[in-house]
Every structure is written in structure tokens, then in C-alpha cells.
Design a protein around this motif. Structure first.
Motif, PDB file in Angstrom:
ATOM      1  N   GLU A 341      -3.298   0.917  11.469  1.00 42.90           N
ATOM      2  CA  GLU A 341      -1.958   1.217  11.968  1.00 42.90           C
ATOM      3  C   GLU A 341      -1.048   0.027  11.679  1.00 42.90           C
ATOM      4  O   GLU A 341      -1.472  -1.126  11.806  1.00 42.90           O
ATOM      5  CB  GLU A 341      -1.978   1.526  13.471  1.00 42.90           C
ATOM      6  N   PRO A 342       0.192   0.272  11.249  1.00 46.49           N
ATOM      7  CA  PRO A 342       1.112  -0.830  10.971  1.00 46.49           C
ATOM      8  C   PRO A 342       1.680  -1.425  12.251  1.00 46.49           C
ATOM      9  O   PRO A 342       1.982  -0.710  13.208  1.00 46.49           O
ATOM     10  CB  PRO A 342       2.207  -0.181  10.115  1.00 46.49           C
ATOM     11  N   VAL A 343       1.808  -2.749  12.239  1.00 50.44           N
ATOM     12  CA  VAL A 343       2.444  -3.483  13.331  1.00 50.44           C
ATOM     13  C   VAL A 343       3.582  -4.294  12.711  1.00 50.44           C
ATOM     14  O   VAL A 343       3.342  -5.097  11.798  1.00 50.44           O
ATOM     15  CB  VAL A 343       1.454  -4.419  14.047  1.00 50.44           C
ATOM     16  N   VAL A 344       4.804  -4.065  13.173  1.00 51.06           N
ATOM     17  CA  VAL A 344       5.992  -4.685  12.579  1.00 51.06           C
ATOM     18  C   VAL A 344       6.512  -5.759  13.529  1.00 51.06           C
ATOM     19  O   VAL A 344       6.649  -5.522  14.735  1.00 51.06           O
ATOM     20  CB  VAL A 344       7.085  -3.634  12.309  1.00 51.06           C
ATOM     21  N   TYR A 345       6.808  -6.938  12.968  1.00 53.27           N
ATOM     22  CA  TYR A 345       7.309  -8.075  13.748  1.00 53.27           C
ATOM     23  C   TYR A 345       8.794  -8.289  13.470  1.00 53.27           C
ATOM     24  O   TYR A 345       9.244  -8.180  12.329  1.00 53.27           O
ATOM     25  CB  TYR A 345       6.526  -9.341  13.414  1.00 53.27           C
ATOM     26  N   MET A 346       9.520  -8.605  14.553  1.00 56.44           N
ATOM     27  CA  MET A 346      10.953  -8.847  14.448  1.00 56.44           C
ATOM     28  C   MET A 346      11.326 -10.102  15.220  1.00 56.44           C
ATOM     29  O   MET A 346      10.730 -10.409  16.256  1.00 56.44           O
ATOM     30  CB  MET A 346      11.730  -7.646  14.998  1.00 56.44           C
ATOM     31  N   MET A 347      12.318 -10.816  14.705  1.00 54.49           N
ATOM     32  CA  MET A 347      12.972 -11.898  15.433  1.00 54.49           C
ATOM     33  C   MET A 347      14.464 -11.616  15.366  1.00 54.49           C
ATOM     34  O   MET A 347      14.986 -11.295  14.293  1.00 54.49           O
ATOM     35  CB  MET A 347      12.650 -13.265  14.835  1.00 54.49           C
ATOM     36  N   ASP A 348      15.125 -11.745  16.513  1.00 57.87           N
ATOM     37  CA  ASP A 348      16.511 -11.337  16.610  1.00 57.87           C
ATOM     38  C   ASP A 348      16.598  -9.877  16.138  1.00 57.87           C
ATOM     39  O   ASP A 348      15.754  -9.068  16.513  1.00 57.87           O
ATOM     40  CB  ASP A 348      17.408 -12.286  15.809  1.00 57.87           C
ATOM     41  N   GLN A 349      17.543  -9.524  15.294  1.00 54.02           N
ATOM     42  CA  GLN A 349      17.678  -8.134  14.849  1.00 54.02           C
ATOM     43  C   GLN A 349      16.959  -7.874  13.533  1.00 54.02           C
ATOM     44  O   GLN A 349      17.052  -6.768  12.987  1.00 54.02           O
ATOM     45  CB  GLN A 349      19.157  -7.793  14.684  1.00 54.02           C
ATOM     46  N   PHE A 350      16.181  -8.838  13.056  1.00 46.64           N
ATOM     47  CA  PHE A 350      15.637  -8.769  11.705  1.00 46.64           C
ATOM     48  C   PHE A 350      14.128  -8.536  11.699  1.00 46.64           C
ATOM     49  O   PHE A 350      13.388  -9.142  12.477  1.00 46.64           O
ATOM     50  CB  PHE A 350      15.941 -10.063  10.953  1.00 46.64           C
ATOM     51  N   VAL A 351      13.683  -7.679  10.795  1.00 50.35           N
ATOM     52  CA  VAL A 351      12.253  -7.536  10.534  1.00 50.35           C
ATOM     53  C   VAL A 351      11.794  -8.749   9.733  1.00 50.35           C
ATOM     54  O   VAL A 351      12.393  -9.098   8.714  1.00 50.35           O
ATOM     55  CB  VAL A 351      11.969  -6.240   9.748  1.00 50.35           C
ATOM     56  N   VAL A 352      10.732  -9.413  10.215  1.00 47.46           N
ATOM     57  CA  VAL A 352      10.277 -10.631   9.548  1.00 47.46           C
ATOM     58  C   VAL A 352       8.878 -10.495   8.952  1.00 47.46           C
ATOM     59  O   VAL A 352       8.338 -11.459   8.410  1.00 47.46           O
ATOM     60  CB  VAL A 352      10.306 -11.837  10.510  1.00 47.46           C
ATOM     61  N   GLY A 353       8.295  -9.304   9.011  1.00 52.62           N
ATOM     62  CA  GLY A 353       6.977  -9.101   8.423  1.00 52.62           C
ATOM     63  C   GLY A 353       6.153  -8.142   9.248  1.00 52.62           C
ATOM     64  O   GLY A 353       6.662  -7.453  10.147  1.00 52.62           O
ATOM     65  N   GLY A 354       4.884  -8.104   8.947  1.00 53.30           N
ATOM     66  CA  GLY A 354       3.996  -7.223   9.681  1.00 53.30           C
ATOM     67  C   GLY A 354       2.599  -7.252   9.101  1.00 53.30           C
ATOM     68  O   GLY A 354       2.308  -7.988   8.153  1.00 53.30           O
ATOM     69  N   PHE A 355       1.750  -6.441   9.672  1.00 54.38           N
ATOM     70  CA  PHE A 355       0.358  -6.370   9.211  1.00 54.38           C
ATOM     71  C   PHE A 355      -0.219  -5.029   9.646  1.00 54.38           C
ATOM     72  O   PHE A 355       0.371  -4.304  10.469  1.00 54.38           O
ATOM     73  CB  PHE A 355      -0.474  -7.523   9.789  1.00 54.38           C
ATOM     74  N   TYR A 356      -1.355  -4.691   9.077  1.00 54.49           N
ATOM     75  CA  TYR A 356      -2.104  -3.527   9.525  1.00 54.49           C
ATOM     76  C   TYR A 356      -3.193  -3.990  10.483  1.00 54.49           C
ATOM     77  O   TYR A 356      -3.939  -4.921  10.183  1.00 54.49           O
ATOM     78  CB  TYR A 356      -2.743  -2.789   8.347  1.00 54.49           C
ATOM     79  N   ARG A 357      -3.249  -3.351  11.643  1.00 56.45           N
ATOM     80  CA  ARG A 357      -4.394  -3.537  12.532  1.00 56.45           C
ATOM     81  C   ARG A 357      -5.459  -2.557  12.062  1.00 56.45           C
ATOM     82  O   ARG A 357      -5.199  -1.345  11.977  1.00 56.45           O
ATOM     83  CB  ARG A 357      -4.005  -3.272  13.981  1.00 56.45           C
ATOM     84  N   VAL A 358      -6.637  -3.048  11.747  1.00 58.56           N
ATOM     85  CA  VAL A 358      -7.677  -2.236  11.122  1.00 58.56           C
ATOM     86  C   VAL A 358      -8.932  -2.266  11.992  1.00 58.56           C
ATOM     87  O   VAL A 358      -9.313  -3.325  12.518  1.00 58.56           O
ATOM     88  CB  VAL A 358      -8.028  -2.761   9.712  1.00 58.56           C
ATOM     89  N   HIS A 359      -9.563  -1.114  12.129  1.00 60.26           N
ATOM     90  CA  HIS A 359     -10.803  -1.039  12.914  1.00 60.26           C
ATOM     91  C   HIS A 359     -11.768  -0.092  12.212  1.00 60.26           C
ATOM     92  O   HIS A 359     -11.443   1.070  12.002  1.00 60.26           O
ATOM     93  CB  HIS A 359     -10.513  -0.546  14.332  1.00 60.26           C
ATOM     94  N   THR A 360     -12.932  -0.592  11.862  1.00 59.10           N
ATOM     95  CA  THR A 360     -13.925   0.240  11.161  1.00 59.10           C
ATOM     96  C   THR A 360     -14.791   1.035  12.121  1.00 59.10           C
ATOM     97  O   THR A 360     -15.536   1.926  11.691  1.00 59.10           O
ATOM     98  CB  THR A 360     -14.827  -0.635  10.276  1.00 59.10           C
ATOM     99  N   GLY A 361     -14.692   0.735  13.416  1.00 56.78           N
ATOM    100  CA  GLY A 361     -15.533   1.421  14.389  1.00 56.78           C
ATOM    101  C   GLY A 361     -14.789   2.405  15.265  1.00 56.78           C
ATOM    102  O   GLY A 361     -15.353   2.935  16.222  1.00 56.78           O
TER     103      GLY A 361
END
Length: 433
Positions: A341-361
Motif C-alpha cells: 500500500e502506498p504511504v505519501v509524506y507531506m510537509m506544509d502543503q507539499f508532497v515530499v515523497g513516499g514509500f510502499y508498505r509491503v507485507h508478505t504475510g
């Protein structure tokens, strides 16, 4: 890293992505006007779920603890966004105090604090770490998961200001979600505290956030001409439960039935054959605690002792008496064979990156924020859609993820405004009593 979408039912999502790309100018103008009316909190992270027919936020965290999981190449975006936030909150500042969580055994979290400190330092600030650990009397050096050294210093209060020895900050950046309550040492300060104390889990509720998000999603749906349900999970709330004593089961069952019936109607409308499910979770708190998947009202009437004990308390041993019953959004994204599932990070009003949370189980209908998960950073930022490429290619899908995350961030801004106004009114009532 870009996740693969493992469902054949992609047409609704592709239509949503296509509309977002076509309406990009209108969307960005709309956000700019909204930010002028509703100042955003300092930072936030948003968990999204992508079912192929729906892309929706399922959690919004105002005290994000995973800056260490962002790709290092996104650090300049973080620094620029931090500069914007500082300019808005305390433009003449030179000094910031970060107040982190108290748990020092979570080395990955400590690495998050180290990265956050570096971001603020790269933005031109002097930064110290002020700890609220009750028995911390002297500065303590801890080591992060990456082997970095972090100096934790006991927070001191002088009058209506806090700091650490020899350091008087302009503003306090809280990275402690206040699940255990608002510490007296942070109340009534003349310094800016961001996010506001009212944004902590002592007073904040997920159901309030999603009530506000309902309004935001309706406005967004009208703006680009979509059914708001495609970006908005159905939910309900139950305010009097005690899992340990089996109290409130009928309230839970009735609300599970309500949500499932709402979802079944939408599935029938769109010809979706997946089995609907609900996520029942504590109405306050984070860290993936106090969460379960249910597929019928009977599931909450027949909880075994292990499940009831798991649901009864959350972080710092806080009892669960209020829950949100949320439409479960299947996640059909995968990374290296693991559910993602994607997780999006923001500071102030701006998107600054993100990552996928991954689980094989874990499965496509389960909570992924649990032991055994790992993080795969986005390789593309969420700012550069490419109209010459298919709408579901990485630059375009991640831009759409960024748009949906900003909807949740806007809802959080309005939510915090309402919480601060409510607290101010309560203070006036108390003063006049």
C-alpha cells in the motif's frame, strides 16, 4: 520502486487517473485557494489503498514517524517544504526543538528523528531534541538503526517557554502523538507548538477526520466530475465499547451491517464481485494497534479472548472505548510478491515523497501496518505527471496518489482548525465558570 496492480478490474481507476490528469490545472488552482483558507499542519502522512476500482485514504497521521523510509533523493523536496512551513509559522526563527516519542528502543523511529533533524538543519535552523522521558535527568546519547548518534536532552520549562539547557527555541515541533495525554509542561506556551496540541490523539478522532474528508471528497468529486465514493471510504462510529467486558457488541454489529450494506450497493452499481469487508479500529491512536478485519456482523459478536484482548488497548496501554468502522479497501498492489500500500509524506502543503508498505504475510484485505512489514521507497516523486504516457504508469499514478493524499491533508487542516476552535471555546467557558 513502483508496485504492480494485480487485478483485471482497472478501468475505474484508470478513468479516475485520466480525469485527474486532464483536470490538473483546475485541481492545482483549487488546492491553492483551499490552502489560503485553511493553513495546513506542519507535516502529515497518509496511508492509501488501491483496489483497482478505488483509490482512497484509510489513515492520516499528523505526527509521521517514517521520514527515514523516504528515498534520500527526495531530501531536497523536504528541505524546501520545511523552509515554507517555517516561514509561515515563525519566519524570524533560528532555533527549533523537536519533541519525539519516548520509546528509545525503536531504533528505526530514532532514525526518523535523526532524518527530521537533518531536514530542519539543512533548512538553516539550529535544532535540538527535547525528550519527555519522565526519568531523564541528564542528556543521553542513543544510536539509531543506521548507526547515527542522537542526543536526547530533558525538556525544561521557564515561565511560558520550554527548551533544553542553554537553548531557547522559537518553536516546538512535536513528533509525539500524545496518545498518553497532553503533558503539563507543553500547555500554555507562548512559543508556537506544531502541530497544535489539539491535533494529538488525546483529543483527535479518526471519525471526525473522515467526517471532514466527506466534505472535501464531495467538493473534489464535483470539481473533476467523479463519484466521490471512488476516493472516499464509507464509515461509521461506535462510541461505547469495552472489548474486555464484551460491552457494545450490538452497536458494533449494527454499524458493521450498515457499512457493509452501503458498500454492497456501490459494488452492485459498478459490477464489482469482490467480497465487501470492514476494518474496525480504535478511533484514536496509531502504530497499527487495535485493528481487525470483519466480513459480517457475526464476526464482532463472536470475538475470541485473544482478539478481544488485542482490541482492548492501544499504544501506551490506553483503553479502547471508541471505534471507527471503515469500509475495507482491498489492496491489489504488490511489490516483489508482497501485498503493498502506498504511504505519501507531506510537509506544509507539499508532497515530499513516499514509500510502499509491503507485507508478505498479510492478505489483500488485512492491515499491513504490523510486524513483518517493510518499506520500499518511491523512485519517482509525486509531482511530475507525464501526459505522453499511459495514465497508470509510475509518474501518473504517483501524481494521482499525491492528489488523493493532499485531499486528506486538506481535511486534516480543516479538522485541526475545528479542534483548536473547540479547545479555545472550552477554555473560555472554563474561565467564565
Amino acid at each position: 520502486m513502483f508496485a504492480q496492480l494485480t487485478t483485471t478490474l482497472k478501468a475505474p481507476l484508470q478513468d479516475l487517473e485520466r480525469r485527474v490528469l486532464e483536470k490538473r490545472t483546475e485541481i492545482e488552482h483549487w488546492f491553492r485557494t483551499e490552502w489560503l483558507q485553511h493553513p495546513v499542519t506542519f507535516y502529515a502522512s497518509v496511508d492509501l489503498r488501491n483496489s483497482g476500482f478505488k483509490l482512497a485514504p484509510v489513515d492520516t497521521n499528523l505526527f509521521p514517524g517514517g521520514f527515514n523510509n523516504l528515498a534520500p533523493s527526495f531530501r531536497p523536496l523536504c528541505v524546501q517544504a520545511a523552509m515554507s512551513a517555517v516561514q509561515r509559522i515563525c519566519p524570524d526563527t533560528r532555533r527549533f526543538l523537536i519533541v519525539p516519542e519516548n520509546h528509545t528502543r525503536n531504533l528505526n523511529y530514532l532514525q526518523n528523528v535523526w532524518v527530521l533533524k537533518r531536514i530542519l538543519e539543512d533548512a538553516g535552523l539550529q535544532v535540538r531534541i527535547g525528550s519527555l522521558i519522565p526519568d531523564l535527568k541528564e542528556p543521553m546519547t542513543v544510536e539509531t538503526s543506521a548507526g547515527e548518534k542522537l542526543l536526547l536532552e530533558p525538556v525544561q520549562r521557564r515561565g511560558n517557554r520550554v527548551g533544553v539547557e542553554g537553548f531557547d527555541p522559537c518553536a516546538i515541533l512535536n513528533n509525539n502523538d500524545l496518545s498518553g495525554g497532553i503533558p503539563a509542561i507543553l500547555r500554555g506556551l507562548e512559543q508556537a507548538v506544531v502541530p497544535p496540541l489539539a491535533a494529538g490523539w488525546t483529543t483527535r478522532r479518526k471519525s471526525h477526520h473522515f467526517h471532514v474528508y466527506d466534505r472535501v471528497a464531495e467538493d473534489f468529486g464535483r470539481l473533476i466530475g467523479i463519484d466521490p465514493w471512488l476516493v472516499n471510504p464509507v464509515f461509521s462510529q461506535c462510541g461505547k465499547v469495552n472489548f474486555a467486558e464484551k460491552e457494545g457488541e450490538e452497536c458494533l454489529a449494527a454499524n458493521v451491517e450498515f457499512v457493509l450494506n452501503e458498500v454492497r450497493e456501490r459494488y452492485a452499481h459498478y459490477g464489482i464481485t469482490d467480497e465487501p469487508f470492514c476494518i474496525v479500529k480504535a478511533d484514536a491512536g496509531t502504530y497499527g494497534m487495535g485493528i481487525m478485519t470483519v466480513k459480517s456482523p457475526e464476526d464482532v459478536r463472536n470475538l475470541n479472548r485473544k482478539t478481544r484482548n488485542k482490541m482492548a488497548v492501544i499504544k501506551e496501554g490506553q483503553p479502547v472505548n471508541e471505534v471507527i468502522i471503515q469500509e475495507g479497501v482491498h489492496t491489489y498492489e504488490s511489490v516483489n510478491g508482497g501485498v503493498a500500500e502506498p504511504v505519501v509524506y507531506m510537509m506544509d502543503q507539499f508532497v515530499v515523497g513516499g514509500f510502499y508498505r509491503v507485507h508478505t504475510g498479510r492478505g489483500i484485505d488485512e492491515n499491513l501496518n504490523s510486524p513483518g512489514s517493510y518499506y520500499a521507497p518511491f523512485e519517482n516523486n509525486c509531482h511530475g505527471p507525464d501526459g505522453t504516457r499511459d495514465c497508470d504508469e509510475a509518474p501518473n499514478r504517483l501524481y494521482t496518489c499525491g492528489v488523493i493524499a493532499r485531499l486528506a491533508n486538506l481535511a486534516a487542516a480543516i479538522e485541526v482548525e475545528e479542534l483548536v476552535e473547540r479547545d479555545a471555546a472550552l477554555e473560555v467557558q472554563a474561565a467564565n465558570a
